[in-house]
Write an enzyme that holds these catalytic residues in place. Sequence first.
Site, PDB file in Angstrom:
ATOM      1  N   THR A 169       0.792  -1.236   0.156  1.00 26.09           N
ATOM      2  CA  THR A 169      -0.044   0.093  -0.027  1.00 26.09           C
ATOM      3  C   THR A 169       0.910   1.287   0.108  1.00 26.09           C
ATOM      4  O   THR A 169       0.237   2.577  -0.016  1.00 26.09           O
ATOM      5  CB  THR A 169      -0.827  -0.244   1.167  1.00 26.09           C
ATOM      6  OG1 THR A 169      -0.013  -0.040   2.219  1.00 26.09           O
ATOM      7  CG2 THR A 169      -2.101  -0.980   1.239  1.00 26.09           C
ATOM      8  N   LYS A 172      15.217  -6.221  12.746  1.00 28.09           N
ATOM      9  CA  LYS A 172      15.770  -6.388  11.279  1.00 28.09           C
ATOM     10  C   LYS A 172      17.381  -7.489  11.794  1.00 28.09           C
ATOM     11  O   LYS A 172      17.310  -8.068  10.719  1.00 28.09           O
ATOM     12  CB  LYS A 172      16.255  -5.041  10.876  1.00 28.09           C
ATOM     13  CG  LYS A 172      14.938  -4.231  10.539  1.00 28.09           C
ATOM     14  CD  LYS A 172      14.111  -4.778   9.468  1.00 28.09           C
ATOM     15  CE  LYS A 172      12.932  -4.308   8.819  1.00 28.09           C
ATOM     16  NZ  LYS A 172      12.233  -4.780   8.102  1.00 28.09           N
ATOM     17  N   ARG A 227      -3.068  -3.380   5.281  1.00 26.01           N
ATOM     18  CA  ARG A 227      -4.285  -3.227   5.695  1.00 26.01           C
ATOM     19  C   ARG A 227      -5.305  -2.285   5.053  1.00 26.01           C
ATOM     20  O   ARG A 227      -6.483  -2.395   5.044  1.00 26.01           O
ATOM     21  CB  ARG A 227      -4.043  -2.569   7.065  1.00 26.01           C
ATOM     22  CG  ARG A 227      -3.404  -3.568   8.186  1.00 26.01           C
ATOM     23  CD  ARG A 227      -2.879  -2.903   9.074  1.00 26.01           C
ATOM     24  NE  ARG A 227      -1.785  -2.034   9.107  1.00 26.01           N
ATOM     25  CZ  ARG A 227      -0.886  -1.392   9.719  1.00 26.01           C
ATOM     26  NH1 ARG A 227      -1.364  -1.262  11.214  1.00 26.01           N
ATOM     27  NH2 ARG A 227       0.005  -0.433   9.222  1.00 26.01           N
ATOM     28  N   ARG A 228      -4.604  -1.317   4.329  1.00 30.38           N
ATOM     29  CA  ARG A 228      -5.527  -0.182   3.594  1.00 30.38           C
ATOM     30  C   ARG A 228      -5.918  -0.758   2.331  1.00 30.38           C
ATOM     31  O   ARG A 228      -5.266  -0.361   1.334  1.00 30.38           O
ATOM     32  CB  ARG A 228      -4.548   1.205   3.657  1.00 30.38           C
ATOM     33  CG  ARG A 228      -4.403   1.747   4.935  1.00 30.38           C
ATOM     34  CD  ARG A 228      -3.235   2.801   5.005  1.00 30.38           C
ATOM     35  NE  ARG A 228      -2.027   2.268   4.799  1.00 30.38           N
ATOM     36  CZ  ARG A 228      -0.739   3.205   4.852  1.00 30.38           C
ATOM     37  NH1 ARG A 228      -0.963   4.399   4.854  1.00 30.38           N
ATOM     38  NH2 ARG A 228       0.463   2.559   4.611  1.00 30.38           N
ATOM     39  N   PHE A 270       7.776   5.614   6.187  1.00 27.83           N
ATOM     40  CA  PHE A 270       8.478   4.930   7.260  1.00 27.83           C
ATOM     41  C   PHE A 270       8.776   6.116   8.184  1.00 27.83           C
ATOM     42  O   PHE A 270       8.420   5.591   9.390  1.00 27.83           O
ATOM     43  CB  PHE A 270       9.837   4.354   6.667  1.00 27.83           C
ATOM     44  CG  PHE A 270      10.956   3.771   7.802  1.00 27.83           C
ATOM     45  CD1 PHE A 270      10.681   2.696   8.043  1.00 27.83           C
ATOM     46  CD2 PHE A 270      11.983   4.656   8.304  1.00 27.83           C
ATOM     47  CE1 PHE A 270      11.580   1.810   9.047  1.00 27.83           C
ATOM     48  CE2 PHE A 270      12.517   4.086   9.253  1.00 27.83           C
ATOM     49  CZ  PHE A 270      12.438   2.717   9.685  1.00 27.83           C
ATOM     50  N   TYR A 278      13.732  -1.881  17.028  1.00 23.78           N
ATOM     51  CA  TYR A 278      13.680  -1.714  15.616  1.00 23.78           C
ATOM     52  C   TYR A 278      14.799  -2.670  15.148  1.00 23.78           C
ATOM     53  O   TYR A 278      14.762  -3.645  14.121  1.00 23.78           O
ATOM     54  CB  TYR A 278      13.555  -0.458  14.898  1.00 23.78           C
ATOM     55  CG  TYR A 278      13.616  -0.566  13.390  1.00 23.78           C
ATOM     56  CD1 TYR A 278      12.660  -1.157  12.887  1.00 23.78           C
ATOM     57  CD2 TYR A 278      14.665  -0.094  12.668  1.00 23.78           C
ATOM     58  CE1 TYR A 278      12.265  -1.322  11.444  1.00 23.78           C
ATOM     59  CE2 TYR A 278      14.653  -0.143  11.268  1.00 23.78           C
ATOM     60  CZ  TYR A 278      13.253  -0.781  10.590  1.00 23.78           C
ATOM     61  OH  TYR A 278      13.542  -0.753   9.269  1.00 23.78           O
TER      62      TYR A 278
HETATM   63  P1  NDP Z   1       5.956   2.502   4.498  1.00 23.93           P
HETATM   64  O1  NDP Z   1       5.535   2.852   5.916  1.00 23.93           O
HETATM   65  O2  NDP Z   1       5.875   3.304   3.265  1.00 23.93           O
HETATM   66  O3  NDP Z   1       5.473   1.238   4.132  1.00 23.93           O
HETATM   67  C1  NDP Z   1       5.118  -0.038   4.794  1.00 23.93           C
HETATM   68  C2  NDP Z   1       4.375  -0.991   4.513  1.00 23.93           C
HETATM   69  O4  NDP Z   1       4.264  -2.060   5.447  1.00 23.93           O
HETATM   70  C3  NDP Z   1       2.636  -0.454   4.196  1.00 23.93           C
HETATM   71  O5  NDP Z   1       2.421  -0.773   2.751  1.00 23.93           O
HETATM   72  C4  NDP Z   1       1.878  -0.987   5.314  1.00 23.93           C
HETATM   73  O6  NDP Z   1       0.580  -1.304   4.991  1.00 23.93           O
HETATM   74  C5  NDP Z   1       2.750  -2.257   5.527  1.00 23.93           C
HETATM   75  N1  NDP Z   1       2.514  -2.681   6.894  1.00 23.93           N
HETATM   76  C6  NDP Z   1       2.987  -2.127   8.168  1.00 23.93           C
HETATM   77  N2  NDP Z   1       2.279  -2.779   9.166  1.00 23.93           N
HETATM   78  C7  NDP Z   1       1.441  -3.739   8.743  1.00 23.93           C
HETATM   79  C8  NDP Z   1       0.642  -4.472   9.330  1.00 23.93           C
HETATM   80  N3  NDP Z   1       0.317  -4.766  10.768  1.00 23.93           N
HETATM   81  N4  NDP Z   1      -0.236  -5.532   8.619  1.00 23.93           N
HETATM   82  C9  NDP Z   1      -0.151  -5.478   7.085  1.00 23.93           C
HETATM   83  N5  NDP Z   1       0.902  -4.612   6.605  1.00 23.93           N
HETATM   84  C10 NDP Z   1       1.510  -3.665   7.453  1.00 23.93           C
HETATM   85  O7  NDP Z   1       7.611   2.112   4.694  1.00 23.93           O
HETATM   86  P2  NDP Z   1       8.708   1.491   3.731  1.00 23.93           P
HETATM   87  O8  NDP Z   1       8.219   1.179   2.426  1.00 23.93           O
HETATM   88  O9  NDP Z   1       9.877   2.366   3.940  1.00 23.93           O
HETATM   89  O10 NDP Z   1       9.112   0.219   4.555  1.00 23.93           O
HETATM   90  C11 NDP Z   1       8.926  -1.222   3.940  1.00 23.93           C
HETATM   91  C12 NDP Z   1      10.142  -2.124   4.763  1.00 23.93           C
HETATM   92  O11 NDP Z   1      11.208  -1.663   4.384  1.00 23.93           O
HETATM   93  C13 NDP Z   1       9.719  -2.018   6.057  1.00 23.93           C
HETATM   94  O12 NDP Z   1      10.149  -3.621   6.427  1.00 23.93           O
HETATM   95  C14 NDP Z   1      10.781  -1.404   6.764  1.00 23.93           C
HETATM   96  O13 NDP Z   1      11.271  -1.701   8.119  1.00 23.93           O
HETATM   97  C15 NDP Z   1      11.911  -1.614   5.465  1.00 23.93           C
HETATM   98  N6  NDP Z   1      12.993  -0.615   5.479  1.00 23.93           N
HETATM   99  C16 NDP Z   1      12.744   0.876   5.100  1.00 23.93           C
HETATM  100  C17 NDP Z   1      13.682   1.864   5.078  1.00 23.93           C
HETATM  101  C18 NDP Z   1      13.521   3.116   5.131  1.00 23.93           C
HETATM  102  O14 NDP Z   1      14.193   3.921   5.453  1.00 23.93           O
HETATM  103  N7  NDP Z   1      12.138   3.616   4.685  1.00 23.93           N
HETATM  104  C19 NDP Z   1      15.167   1.412   5.200  1.00 23.93           C
HETATM  105  C20 NDP Z   1      15.262  -0.007   5.490  1.00 23.93           C
HETATM  106  C21 NDP Z   1      14.383  -0.849   5.532  1.00 23.93           C
HETATM  107  P3  NDP Z   1      -0.635  -0.862   5.853  1.00 23.93           P
HETATM  108  O15 NDP Z   1      -0.432   0.235   6.592  1.00 23.93           O
HETATM  109  O16 NDP Z   1      -1.825  -0.342   4.512  1.00 23.93           O
HETATM  110  O17 NDP Z   1      -0.884  -2.022   6.326  1.00 23.93           O
HETATM  111  C1  8X3 Z   2      15.123   1.914   7.954  1.00 29.42           C
HETATM  112  C2  8X3 Z   2      16.581   2.562   7.811  1.00 29.42           C
HETATM  113  O1  8X3 Z   2      18.609   3.865   9.165  1.00 29.42           O
HETATM  114  O2  8X3 Z   2      16.188   4.368   9.829  1.00 29.42           O
HETATM  115  O3  8X3 Z   2      15.332   0.530   8.301  1.00 29.42           O
HETATM  116  O4  8X3 Z   2      17.103   2.041  10.845  1.00 29.42           O
HETATM  117  S1  8X3 Z   2      17.059   3.360   9.377  1.00 29.42           S
END
Ligand code: NDP
Ligand code: 8X3
Length: 252
Positions: free
Chosen positions: A11, A156, A34-35, A189, A152
């Site tokens: 999403t 990871k 979820r959305r 995020f 967090y």
């Molecule tokens: P976003 O917040 O943009 O997206 C997160 C996604 O996870 C959404 O689609 C959300 O969907 C889904 N999600 C969260 N909680 C739930 C739940 N309880 N049930 C179902 N779906 C869930 O963040 P990112 O795209 O950045 O994050 C994606 C992944 O990348 C994560 O695992 C994050 O830890 C990882 N990551 C991100 C980094 C960053 O700096 N952005 C760096 C390194 C890793 P919805 O809310 O609709 O359920």
């Molecule tokens: C997301 C990157 O550096 O905020 O996983 O942990 S950081």
Amino acid sequence: MKKIALITGATSGIGRATAKRLAKLGINLILTGRRSERLEALKEELKNETVNILNLSFDIREIDAIDKAFNSIPEEWKNIDILVNNAGLAAGADPIYNGLWSDWEQMIDTNIKGLLYLSKKVIPNMMERKTGHIVNVSSIAGKETYANGNVYCATKHAVEAITKGMRIDLLPYNIKVSSVSPGMVETEFSIVRYHGDKDKADNVYKGLTPLFENDIADAIEYMVTRPAHVNINDMLIMPTAEASAVYNHREE
Ligand code: NDP
Ligand code: 8X3
């Protein structure tokens, strides 16, 4: 026959960008999050691609909801070739003595337990067919620990261990297991991490160019398009302005 990929967290951010990339490759998609209205909007956006899309909306922390969603999957969607375990979040950024129990539970339940539940649903079919590819979205936080990152980072680090464990246990079944480990990516995020505080979230990216969701989708596309005999174990991808989880360079 077209391949089928299931992407969790489609999403927003990395998951949504990956869905768009894989659709361009002609891969049929099961999109989750979820959305549900966002899943519908993405399906609509991809309607001109030559792929079919099945949306499944559930909270990845709820095993009963996952069971129900999987029981609803039509027969022709059951042979999932690619699983992108992307759904996840950071909740809060506090020293260990101030962390909220509710934040800790949310991260552990989503990033570790949710990933495990989902994988357990998908892996048996891959084992039967002796084919499949699981891509786990880890993080620089899976390799380093930084101030206020405690839980967090722990989740990871767990993703890293689960990835390695999956790769070993699934070896006899010809199932590829990869992880992608990004540094800062500007998605929702940080807004989620700071509980909706947009100013705090904006500060994270102030004075530097972070990664964008497409940079990570690009890496996932690369991983899932390698020849059958090649597995990318892990890709650590950082913004040029970020040398580690701690060292970054910001222009005033
Ligand atoms: P976003 O917040 O943009 O997206 C997160 C996604 O996870 C959404 O689609 C959300 O969907 C889904 N999600 C969260 N909680 C739930 C739940 N309880 N049930 C179902 N779906 C869930 O963040 P990112 O795209 O950045 O994050 C994606 C992944 O990348 C994560 O695992 C994050 O830890 C990882 N990551 C991100 C980094 C960053 O700096 N952005 C760096 C390194 C890793 P919805 O809310 O609709 O359920
Ligand atoms: C997301 C990157 O550096 O905020 O996983 O942990 S950081």
